[in-house]
Scaffold this motif. Structure first.
Motif, PDB file in Angstrom:
ATOM      1  N   GLY A  90       0.935  -1.047   0.043  1.00  0.00           N
ATOM      2  CA  GLY A  90       0.142  -0.134   0.111  1.00  0.00           C
ATOM      3  C   GLY A  90       0.897   1.281  -0.039  1.00  0.00           C
ATOM      4  N   ASP A  91       2.279   1.330  -0.549  1.00  0.00           N
ATOM      5  CA  ASP A  91       2.859   2.343  -0.852  1.00  0.00           C
ATOM      6  C   ASP A  91       3.168   2.936   0.913  1.00  0.00           C
ATOM      7  OD1 ASP A  91       4.760   4.072  -1.454  1.00  0.00           O
ATOM      8  OD2 ASP A  91       3.100   5.620  -2.202  1.00  0.00           O
ATOM      9  N   THR A  92       3.158   1.996   1.824  1.00  0.00           N
ATOM     10  CA  THR A  92       3.766   2.114   3.034  1.00  0.00           C
ATOM     11  C   THR A  92       2.388   2.137   4.084  1.00  0.00           C
ATOM     12  OG1 THR A  92       5.456   4.057   2.387  1.00  0.00           O
ATOM     13  CG2 THR A  92       4.977   3.619   4.700  1.00  0.00           C
ATOM     14  N   THR A 145      -4.984  11.770   7.907  1.00  0.00           N
ATOM     15  CA  THR A 145      -3.994  11.611   6.740  1.00  0.00           C
ATOM     16  C   THR A 145      -2.550  12.416   7.016  1.00  0.00           C
ATOM     17  OG1 THR A 145      -4.787  13.358   5.257  1.00  0.00           O
ATOM     18  CG2 THR A 145      -5.526  11.422   5.038  1.00  0.00           C
ATOM     19  N   ALA A 146      -1.481  11.978   6.470  1.00  0.00           N
ATOM     20  CA  ALA A 146      -0.343  12.605   6.747  1.00  0.00           C
ATOM     21  C   ALA A 146      -0.445  14.084   6.024  1.00  0.00           C
ATOM     22  CB  ALA A 146       1.107  11.762   6.005  1.00  0.00           C
ATOM     23  N   THR A 147      -0.986  14.073   4.817  1.00  0.00           N
ATOM     24  CA  THR A 147      -1.318  15.266   4.150  1.00  0.00           C
ATOM     25  C   THR A 147      -1.975  16.476   5.288  1.00  0.00           C
ATOM     26  OG1 THR A 147      -1.796  14.228   1.933  1.00  0.00           O
ATOM     27  CG2 THR A 147      -2.837  16.710   2.516  1.00  0.00           C
ATOM     28  N   ASP A 148      -2.945  15.865   5.961  1.00  0.00           N
ATOM     29  CA  ASP A 148      -3.585  16.694   7.050  1.00  0.00           C
ATOM     30  C   ASP A 148      -2.586  17.210   8.089  1.00  0.00           C
ATOM     31  OD1 ASP A 148      -5.789  17.396   5.864  1.00  0.00           O
ATOM     32  OD2 ASP A 148      -6.966  15.697   6.773  1.00  0.00           O
ATOM     33  N   ALA A 172      10.715  16.792  -3.322  1.00  0.00           N
ATOM     34  CA  ALA A 172       9.892  16.691  -2.154  1.00  0.00           C
ATOM     35  C   ALA A 172       8.377  16.258  -2.599  1.00  0.00           C
ATOM     36  CB  ALA A 172       9.845  17.737  -0.914  1.00  0.00           C
ATOM     37  N   TYR A 173       8.141  15.342  -1.543  1.00  0.00           N
ATOM     38  CA  TYR A 173       6.529  15.133  -1.734  1.00  0.00           C
ATOM     39  C   TYR A 173       5.838  15.035  -0.258  1.00  0.00           C
ATOM     40  CZ  TYR A 173       1.648  13.541  -2.384  1.00  0.00           C
ATOM     41  OH  TYR A 173       0.265  13.205  -2.338  1.00  0.00           O
ATOM     42  N   HIS A 174       4.925  15.671   0.130  1.00  0.00           N
ATOM     43  CA  HIS A 174       4.412  15.684   1.490  1.00  0.00           C
ATOM     44  C   HIS A 174       3.036  15.477   1.539  1.00  0.00           C
ATOM     45  CE1 HIS A 174       8.357  16.798   3.252  1.00  0.00           C
ATOM     46  NE2 HIS A 174       8.285  17.658   2.172  1.00  0.00           N
ATOM     47  N   GLY A 175       2.589  14.859   0.418  1.00  0.00           N
ATOM     48  CA  GLY A 175       1.009  14.693   0.516  1.00  0.00           C
ATOM     49  C   GLY A 175       0.464  15.737  -0.417  1.00  0.00           C
ATOM     50  N   SER A 176      -0.905  15.907  -0.290  1.00  0.00           N
ATOM     51  CA  SER A 176      -1.448  16.966  -1.209  1.00  0.00           C
ATOM     52  C   SER A 176      -1.507  18.109  -0.613  1.00  0.00           C
ATOM     53  CB  SER A 176      -2.783  16.720  -1.968  1.00  0.00           C
ATOM     54  OG  SER A 176      -3.270  15.669  -1.295  1.00  0.00           O
ATOM     55  N   THR A 236      12.414  10.100  -0.571  1.00  0.00           N
ATOM     56  CA  THR A 236      12.001   9.002  -0.832  1.00  0.00           C
ATOM     57  C   THR A 236      10.775   9.078  -1.836  1.00  0.00           C
ATOM     58  OG1 THR A 236      10.139   8.761   0.640  1.00  0.00           O
ATOM     59  CG2 THR A 236      12.188   8.167   1.449  1.00  0.00           C
ATOM     60  N   ASN A 237      10.586  10.094  -2.114  1.00  0.00           N
ATOM     61  CA  ASN A 237       9.436  10.487  -3.239  1.00  0.00           C
ATOM     62  C   ASN A 237       9.731  10.792  -4.518  1.00  0.00           C
ATOM     63  OD1 ASN A 237       6.772  10.041  -2.146  1.00  0.00           O
ATOM     64  ND2 ASN A 237       7.536  11.193  -0.565  1.00  0.00           N
ATOM     65  N   SER A 238      11.152  10.898  -4.829  1.00  0.00           N
ATOM     66  CA  SER A 238      11.938  10.861  -6.065  1.00  0.00           C
ATOM     67  C   SER A 238      12.588   9.686  -6.126  1.00  0.00           C
ATOM     68  CB  SER A 238      12.627  12.154  -6.195  1.00  0.00           C
ATOM     69  OG  SER A 238      13.563  12.435  -5.172  1.00  0.00           O
ATOM     70  N   ILE A 264      10.303  17.592  10.328  1.00  0.00           N
ATOM     71  CA  ILE A 264      10.627  16.185   9.618  1.00  0.00           C
ATOM     72  C   ILE A 264       9.523  15.421   9.505  1.00  0.00           C
ATOM     73  CG2 ILE A 264      11.850  14.311  10.334  1.00  0.00           C
ATOM     74  CD1 ILE A 264      13.684  16.305   9.652  1.00  0.00           C
ATOM     75  N   ASP A 265       9.045  15.186   8.360  1.00  0.00           N
ATOM     76  CA  ASP A 265       8.009  14.293   7.972  1.00  0.00           C
ATOM     77  C   ASP A 265       8.343  12.646   7.620  1.00  0.00           C
ATOM     78  OD1 ASP A 265       5.988  12.992   6.443  1.00  0.00           O
ATOM     79  OD2 ASP A 265       5.977  14.395   4.784  1.00  0.00           O
ATOM     80  N   GLU A 266       8.188  12.012   8.562  1.00  0.00           N
ATOM     81  CA  GLU A 266       8.952  10.577   8.751  1.00  0.00           C
ATOM     82  C   GLU A 266       7.692   9.486   8.016  1.00  0.00           C
ATOM     83  OE1 GLU A 266      11.338   9.001  10.231  1.00  0.00           O
ATOM     84  OE2 GLU A 266      12.069  10.432  11.505  1.00  0.00           O
ATOM     85  N   THR A 267       6.682   9.891   7.338  1.00  0.00           N
ATOM     86  CA  THR A 267       5.673   9.378   6.871  1.00  0.00           C
ATOM     87  C   THR A 267       6.361   7.871   6.073  1.00  0.00           C
ATOM     88  OG1 THR A 267       4.241  11.006   6.646  1.00  0.00           O
ATOM     89  CG2 THR A 267       3.604   9.027   5.150  1.00  0.00           C
ATOM     90  N   HIS A 268       7.258   8.092   5.415  1.00  0.00           N
ATOM     91  CA  HIS A 268       8.031   6.890   4.534  1.00  0.00           C
ATOM     92  C   HIS A 268       9.249   6.305   5.356  1.00  0.00           C
ATOM     93  CE1 HIS A 268       6.322   7.215   0.051  1.00  0.00           C
ATOM     94  NE2 HIS A 268       5.409   6.811   0.917  1.00  0.00           N
ATOM     95  N   THR A 269      10.047   7.443   6.108  1.00  0.00           N
ATOM     96  CA  THR A 269      11.179   7.118   6.487  1.00  0.00           C
ATOM     97  C   THR A 269      11.070   6.166   7.987  1.00  0.00           C
ATOM     98  OG1 THR A 269      11.309   9.217   7.419  1.00  0.00           O
ATOM     99  CG2 THR A 269      12.863   8.727   5.366  1.00  0.00           C
ATOM    100  N   GLY A 291       2.377   9.413   9.144  1.00  0.00           N
ATOM    101  CA  GLY A 291       1.011   9.007   8.736  1.00  0.00           C
ATOM    102  C   GLY A 291       0.870   7.561   8.396  1.00  0.00           C
ATOM    103  N   LYS A 292       0.193   7.273   7.349  1.00  0.00           N
ATOM    104  CA  LYS A 292       0.124   5.866   6.764  1.00  0.00           C
ATOM    105  C   LYS A 292      -0.110   4.853   7.539  1.00  0.00           C
ATOM    106  CE  LYS A 292       1.793   7.541   2.265  1.00  0.00           C
ATOM    107  NZ  LYS A 292       2.586   7.180   0.954  1.00  0.00           N
ATOM    108  N   PRO A 293       1.465   4.199   8.018  1.00  0.00           N
ATOM    109  CA  PRO A 293       1.112   3.065   8.717  1.00  0.00           C
ATOM    110  C   PRO A 293       1.032   3.039  10.296  1.00  0.00           C
ATOM    111  CG  PRO A 293       3.392   3.317   8.407  1.00  0.00           C
ATOM    112  CD  PRO A 293       2.808   4.480   7.762  1.00  0.00           C
TER     113      PRO A 293
HETATM  114  C1  LIG Z   1       6.589  11.694   2.982  1.00  0.00           C
HETATM  115  C2  LIG Z   1       5.022  11.727   2.737  1.00  0.00           C
HETATM  116  N1  LIG Z   1       4.352  12.654   3.569  1.00  0.00           N
HETATM  117  C3  LIG Z   1       2.980  12.836   3.506  1.00  0.00           C
HETATM  118  C4  LIG Z   1       2.389  11.856   2.657  1.00  0.00           C
HETATM  119  C5  LIG Z   1       0.884  11.942   2.290  1.00  0.00           C
HETATM  120  O1  LIG Z   1       0.184  10.779   2.931  1.00  0.00           O
HETATM  121  P1  LIG Z   1      -1.312  10.481   2.809  1.00  0.00           P
HETATM  122  O2  LIG Z   1      -1.596  10.269   1.034  1.00  0.00           O
HETATM  123  O3  LIG Z   1      -1.638   9.633   3.608  1.00  0.00           O
HETATM  124  O4  LIG Z   1      -1.988  11.977   2.986  1.00  0.00           O
HETATM  125  C6  LIG Z   1       3.312  10.805   1.800  1.00  0.00           C
HETATM  126  C7  LIG Z   1       2.445  10.213   0.629  1.00  0.00           C
HETATM  127  O5  LIG Z   1       3.195   9.465   0.005  1.00  0.00           O
HETATM  128  C8  LIG Z   1       4.520  11.002   1.833  1.00  0.00           C
HETATM  129  O6  LIG Z   1       5.261  10.070   1.121  1.00  0.00           O
END
Ligand SMILES: Cc1ncc(COP(=O)(O)O)c(C=O)c1O
Length: 460
Positions: A90-92, A145-148, A172-176, A236-238, A264-269, A291-293
């Motif tokens: 599920g991409d994490t 969500t990690a976005t929020d 970088a990607y931190h959600g939408s 990790t998003n590139s 620091i956004d640890e959603t993937h790391t 977020g995520k897991p």
């Molecule tokens: C580092 C990082 N932060 C935030 C998010 C956003 O997570 P979500 O889609 O659950 O809001 C992602 C999604 O891939 C991400 O990789």
């Protein structure tokens, strides 16, 4: 890396014609093995715009989306009865395996006690302390969500610093999160290409520099108008970019010297180890997002504040006019989230589980690197804990621009479909693979064997 366009181009060291042949042959095999999926999703799923319930389901390189029957541990079974070793997870979101037993138990228990009521439960009391202990920050809030979580943490950063700008790293990607959607093109910041309905010039409020570029970071922070630097500890998003030695120390020093907060956004790391990259490497963020897991696959996210950030935010709140803070969402901090977060934090994110993930991820990375070497491919492998990526270009990569040019979509798509046909699913974005606590050594062996076979075919 593409060295020329047209039918004679070389992509990632492979002739483009060979890539196209592999993709076509594998697509045919994929179709033959999945008549039920094809009948149900092949012409678009009725009722959905573009034929899918979420637009990124069309990003899979397979000819049509795989219809899933069930997912258990680290295995997916599709509607045609095919089994896939799941390294996408599920991409994490399911990095700790599908429906981990403690999480499934917590869901069953909570199902009989109500799912959302805007009041704390016993589990909420436990989770606050667990978050403090595991991640080292004293004050937390829950989102969905990690976005929020990122969006809310950025609001706090602006509130307490009184500054309106943020800084992100290219790639970088931190959600939408709207204000993070910028890129560098020809040395200039631009809105990220492809944004739908975005009419603002996001670069007015968002500065952007390359990851690992300390002089550029120092220059960008000098005006002391940036509220917050938001970053993953590893991009990790590139295609994966590791921090160069000293980067995180310098990032922390420069942010402190200029009164800039560090998020620091640890959603993937969180793949790194218990407590994420932050605890493993002793980072000292002002704001922390995960977020995520964090709830074992149930939608939930958390954001934490350092003592100082929290006391500045409390002071800000005392002084601000009453009214809506701009942070919320009704379903956040519901009892199902707390029950599943508690189960995840107490029973799933354990040192033993992380040790297993680390050990198998090391084996996977070594196996992939050996295949790359054996077939003299100009590729490399990167890893941050349980997250492994092969990159179809030489490495290591230093920043987002290099990561962007290392990306080889046609080649990656052909490899992904070929892997699916050999019983292995990896994330559709880049070449990301995750090891869960329930991934087995046999699954890793199968992935390495499948990858080696595909590498041999491409290199032949
Ligand atoms: C580092 C990082 N932060 C935030 C998010 C956003 O997570 P979500 O889609 O659950 O809001 C992602 C999604 O891939 C991400 O990789």
């Amino acid at each position: 890396m593409s060295v020329s366009k047209g039918s004679n181009s070389i992509i990632g060291g492979i002739d483009a014609r060979r890539i196209a042949e592999l993709r076509a042959a594998e697509a045919e095999i994929f179709r033959k093995a999945r008549p039920k999926s094809q009948a149900r999703t092949g012409n678009g799923i009725a009722g959905y715009f573009d034929g899918v319930p979420m637009h990124w389901m069309t990003d899979w390189p397979t000819p049509f989306p795989i219809l899933v029957e069930s997912a258990r541990r680290a295995t997916i079974t599709d509607a045609d009865g095919n089994q896939l070793d799941d390294f996408c997870l599920g991409d994490t979101g399911s990095m700790f395996g599908h429906s981990p037993a403690p999480v499934a138990r917590a869901i069953r228990k909570q199902a009989g006690r109500g799912l959302t009521y805007m009041l704390p439960s016993e589990d909420a009391l436990a989770v606050g302390t667990l978050l403090q202990e595991l991640f080292g920050l004293p004050y937390w809030q829950i989102a969905t969500t990690a976005t929020d979580a990122n969006r809310f943490a950025l609001r706090v950063a602006r509130a307490v610093t009184g500054r309106d700008k943020i800084l992100v790293f290219n790639g970088a990607y931190h959600g939408s999160v709207d204000e993070t959607m910028v890129r560098i093109k020809d040395g200039k910041p631009i809105n990220r290409p492809g944004l739908a309905g975005e009419f603002r010039d996001l670069t007015k409020r968002t500065k952007i520099v390359e990851f690992n570029d300390l002089p550029a970071l120092e220059a960008a922070l000098q005006a002391k108008d940036v509220a917050c630097v938001i970053t993953e500890p590893v991009l990790t998003n590139s295609c994966m970019v590791l921090p160069q030695p000293g980067f995180h120390d310098a990032l922390r020093r420069l942010t402190r010297e200029t009164g800039t907060l560090l998020l620091i956004d640890e959603t993937h790391t969180i793949s790194t180890g218990r407590g994420g990259y932050t605890q493993t490497h002793g980072l000292e963020p002002d704001l922390f997002v995960l977020g995520k897991p964090v709830a074992g696959g149930v939608p939930a996210s958390v954001w934490g504040m350092s003592e100082e950030t929290a006391s500045r935010y409390a002071a800000y709140n005392r002084g601000k006019e009453p009214g809506y803070s701009g942070m919320g969402t009704t379903l956040s901090a519901n009892p199902l989230q707390f029950a599943t977060m508690r189960a995840t934090l107490e029973e799933v994110m354990t040192a033993e589980n992380y040790a297993h993930m680390e050990r198998l991820a090391g084996k996977l990375a070594a196996g992939l690197a050996a295949a790359i070497k054996r077939y003299h491919l100009p590729w490399h492998v990167m890893r941050v804990g349980a997250r492994v990526e092969f990159i179809c270009a030489p490495g290591p990569l230093g920043n987002g621009a290099e990561a962007e040019s290392a990306h080889a979509p046609e080649l990656e798509a052909a490899v992904h479909v070929a892997l699916v046909n050999r019983g292995v699913l990896i994330a559709p974005f880049h070449n990301m693979m995750l090891i869960s606590p329930v991934t087995t050594a046999a699954q890793v062996k199968r992935l390495v064997a499948a990858f080696t076979e595909v590498a041999a075919r491409l290199a032949a």
